[in-house]
Design a protein around this motif. Structure first.
Motif, PDB file in Angstrom:
ATOM      1  N   ARG A 371      -2.608   5.978   3.108  1.00  0.00           N
ATOM      2  CA  ARG A 371      -1.857   4.709   2.888  1.00  0.00           C
ATOM      3  C   ARG A 371      -2.574   3.275   2.470  1.00  0.00           C
ATOM      4  O   ARG A 371      -2.357   2.762   1.531  1.00  0.00           O
ATOM      5  N   SER A 375      -2.039   1.611  -1.249  1.00  0.00           N
ATOM      6  CA  SER A 375      -1.968   0.186  -1.432  1.00  0.00           C
ATOM      7  C   SER A 375      -2.793  -0.419  -2.205  1.00  0.00           C
ATOM      8  O   SER A 375      -2.661  -1.325  -2.939  1.00  0.00           O
ATOM      9  N   LYS A 378      -1.903   0.472  -5.864  1.00  0.00           N
ATOM     10  CA  LYS A 378      -0.801  -0.396  -6.210  1.00  0.00           C
ATOM     11  C   LYS A 378      -1.488  -1.832  -6.563  1.00  0.00           C
ATOM     12  O   LYS A 378      -0.958  -2.316  -7.705  1.00  0.00           O
ATOM     13  N   SER A 379      -2.226  -2.325  -5.870  1.00  0.00           N
ATOM     14  CA  SER A 379      -2.764  -3.594  -6.031  1.00  0.00           C
ATOM     15  C   SER A 379      -3.531  -3.629  -7.442  1.00  0.00           C
ATOM     16  O   SER A 379      -3.457  -4.564  -8.203  1.00  0.00           O
ATOM     17  N   HIS A 559       6.720  -0.522   5.612  1.00  0.00           N
ATOM     18  CA  HIS A 559       6.373  -1.973   5.811  1.00  0.00           C
ATOM     19  C   HIS A 559       6.482  -2.388   7.333  1.00  0.00           C
ATOM     20  O   HIS A 559       7.159  -3.597   7.584  1.00  0.00           O
ATOM     21  N   LEU A 565      -0.113  -4.106   5.196  1.00  0.00           N
ATOM     22  CA  LEU A 565      -0.838  -3.159   4.610  1.00  0.00           C
ATOM     23  C   LEU A 565      -0.795  -3.471   2.844  1.00  0.00           C
ATOM     24  O   LEU A 565      -1.936  -3.347   2.205  1.00  0.00           O
ATOM     25  N   PRO A 566       0.179  -4.053   2.491  1.00  0.00           N
ATOM     26  CA  PRO A 566      -0.055  -4.588   1.239  1.00  0.00           C
ATOM     27  C   PRO A 566      -1.271  -5.685   0.852  1.00  0.00           C
ATOM     28  O   PRO A 566      -1.896  -5.724  -0.077  1.00  0.00           O
ATOM     29  N   GLY A 569      -4.369  -3.835   1.084  1.00  0.00           N
ATOM     30  CA  GLY A 569      -4.711  -3.078  -0.446  1.00  0.00           C
ATOM     31  C   GLY A 569      -5.053  -4.018  -1.270  1.00  0.00           C
ATOM     32  O   GLY A 569      -6.180  -3.726  -2.224  1.00  0.00           O
TER      33      GLY A 569
END
Length: 585
Positions: A371, A375, A378-379, A559, A565-566, A569
């Protein structure tokens, strides 16, 4: 090194040279032995005394030492030639195998490495619809074989050049030099001890030919796989073997426990009421301990084999899953990584905390690391970075405290774990290829204390950013004391996390509570609250959660941890300046 040179190389000629040096060494050794018997022994039994005799004996002994040193140096040339043969023969065999496979697949390999093939489906020499894939594989194998030969050439040339210089300038006649050269040659056959400086380990590994490296992996997988300073891909290869050996060994130990003793002793056997059989109690204790570790090892093996039905995949997945550490010390050790930390631009390494076990590494902990990886990717994508390169490590390299005793209240496990974690990150820094990676050290729960302790070693921690979540304290009072700069320390604390709100020990002592509240209002069990304003870190937003789930939601899917988590990341991918912030408490 080019294809024709390696293909046509007369490697047998190296063995001929080695045999000649063996003969020379034997003959020279016989001369040294004769010198001992005919000169030194005779003089020692003579009646010759006086000043002249003393000078003569001293000079003769010096000559004897020089002869012995020369004998050692000659022997070292022979050993270097043997290693040269092993290295070049292996590289040549790999090249010939690749060329033979190319021929089988109807591919033509030019001397410069270029590959051509017939693309006409109607031609008898048609290379097939998978030709492009075969070409890539063959080219990679040819390149690897040439690099292997180059590596052997460089390492053996350096050894022979050193010995030749010693022979030409006379330093090879010095006993201390001969001993140092012999020790260096012996070191090539023995892995450095655990705890050796990772840069020294890397230098040692690079000094080996590919053939020597393969022998070390084959003969000492447990040492090579867990040695900081060894490349990640090599550690993974060694640990794949080591893991299978551990599973086999623990199955054997369980078998050797023998049949289960009867559980209870009868009234007749105890002259009283029935009681549990002590033999059964001991047997069960051993069985449970062995089974617990075996279950952990087997679960990790299933993860690596892609046999856990949770969509994460195994060794053939993208990113690849590497096993960077495995062992049965203490409660068990395991280090896994999604992505290769030696090649990644951004590397995260998470230290778990309370109740972490070997059994969890292959399951939920692997998911947590993945995860974080997802993350961070994605960032990076959100910031329009080309081909984001991430590695996400889960590091269980210490005995995490359990809720079956007071270990979570003590600092000793964090001190020991911090030393190992410091060494591990130093190893990643040493083996990384190209420009240094952006490294993020993460600590969850008690793991944050491990990270805090790791930063206190001389030279600091080989990390650029630090993330602390669900922390009961990290053993220091200020973020600035962690060595990466307060603005590079990030803290996530859920409002209802009971671990991150555990009060300082003095709060439980009658008469001390009021004093503690006044003098250390931000005190937690292991120091100042990292989420407090006085600590001075950057606090990022997380969900409040509940008292029962908040501590485990920082890396949660869907979430459950809110922005946690975002935000993690973003930090891991090098975009900590874009986190969703929260005011310190």
């Amino acid at each position: 090194m080019d294809i024709k040179t390696l293909h046509d190389a007369d490697v047998i000629g190296i063995t001929t040279a080695k045999t000649a040096f063996d003969t020379l060494a034997t003959a020279f050794g016989q001369h040294v032995e004769n010198w001992q018997h005919e000169v030194i022994d005779r003089l020692s039994h003579s009646e010759w005394t006086g000043t002249a005799a003393g000078h003569a004996n001293t000079r003769i002994q010096t000559l004897h030492n020089e002869l012995q040193a020369a004998q050692q140096e000659i022997g070292l040339v022979s050993r270097a030639l043997q290693d040269a043969y092993d290295g070049f023969a292996a590289a040549q065999a790999h090249l010939i195998s690749a060329l033979d496979d190319a021929k089988t697949h109807k591919l033509t390999v030019a001397d410069d490495g270029g590959i051509t093939w017939d693309k006409d489906p109607n031609s008898p020499n048609f290379a097939g619809n998978d030709a492009d894939s075969q070409v890539q594989q063959i080219q990679a194998r040819i390149t690897a074989a040439l690099n292997e030969a180059d590596h052997a050439d460089q390492t053996i040339n350096a050894r022979l050049a050193h010995l030749a210089t010693n022979a030409s300038n006379g330093t090879g006649l010095d006993s201390a030099t001969a001993k140092a050269d012999t020790d260096a040659a012996n070191a090539l056959q023995q892995a450095p001890a655990a705890g050796t400086d990772p840069n020294s380990v890397k230098a040692w590994w690079n000094s080996l030919t590919d053939a020597q490296q393969q022998r070390m992996i084959l003969n000492h997988p447990d040492q090579i796989g867990n040695l900081d300073g060894i490349p990640a891909a090599v550690r993974n290869k060694a640990n794949q073997t080591n893991l299978k050996n551990l599973i086999q060994n623990y199955n054997l130990q369980l078998t050797n426990l023998g049949p289960e003793p009867k559980k209870m002793l009868s009234v007749a056997e105890t002259n009283g009421g029935p009681v549990e059989n002590p033999d059964y109690t001991e047997w069960k204790r051993k069985r449970d301990a062995l089974q617990e570790k075996l279950d952990g090892f087997q679960n990790i093996q299933k993860r690596l084999d892609g046999k856990l039905d949770d969509g994460l995949g195994g060794p053939g997945s993208n990113p690849p899953l590497l096993l960077l550490g495995i062992g049965d010390q203490g409660q068990g050790r395991a280090i896994i990584s999604w992505g290769d930390p030696d090649k990644a631009k951004n590397v995260s390494s998470l230290v778990p905390g309370l109740n972490s076990t070997l059994a969890g590494v292959g399951g939920g902990d692997a998911k947590t690391a993945k995860r974080i990886y997802d993350s961070a990717v994605k960032s990076a994508n959100d910031n329009l970075e080309p081909a984001p390169s991430i590695a996400s490590v889960f590091w269980l390299g210490y005995d995490a405290p359990q809720l079956d005793g007071p270990s979570v209240l003590m600092k000793d496990r964090a001190v020991e774990g911090g030393a190992a974690y410091n060494q591990f990150l130093a190893g990643l820094r040493a083996t990384h290829e190209g420009a240094p990676a952006h490294v993020t050290a993460q600590g969850h729960s008690y793991g944050s204390l491990v990270v805090g302790q790791a930063t206190q070693h001389p030279g600091g921690l080989a990390a650029d950013d630090i993330i602390l979540v669900g922390s009961p304290g990290v053993g220091v009072d200020k973020a600035s004391q962690l060595g990466v700069g307060a603005d590079h320390v990030y803290v996530g604390t859920a409002k209802n996390d009971p671990v991150a709100a555990a009060p300082a020990p003095g709060m439980f002592v009658p008469g001390w509570a009021a004093y503690e509240a006044i003098t250390n209002p931000d005190g937690l069990w292991h120091g100042t609250d990292p989420a407090s304003q006085g600590f001075g870190a950057q606090r990022f937003s997380v969900a409040d959660g509940t008292i029962t789930d908040s501590h485990d939601n920082y890396f949660g899917k869907d979430h459950k941890g809110g922005d946690s988590l975002p935000n993690i990341g973003k930090i891991v991918s090098g975009h900590g300046n874009t986190i969703t912030r929260e005011d310190p408490r």
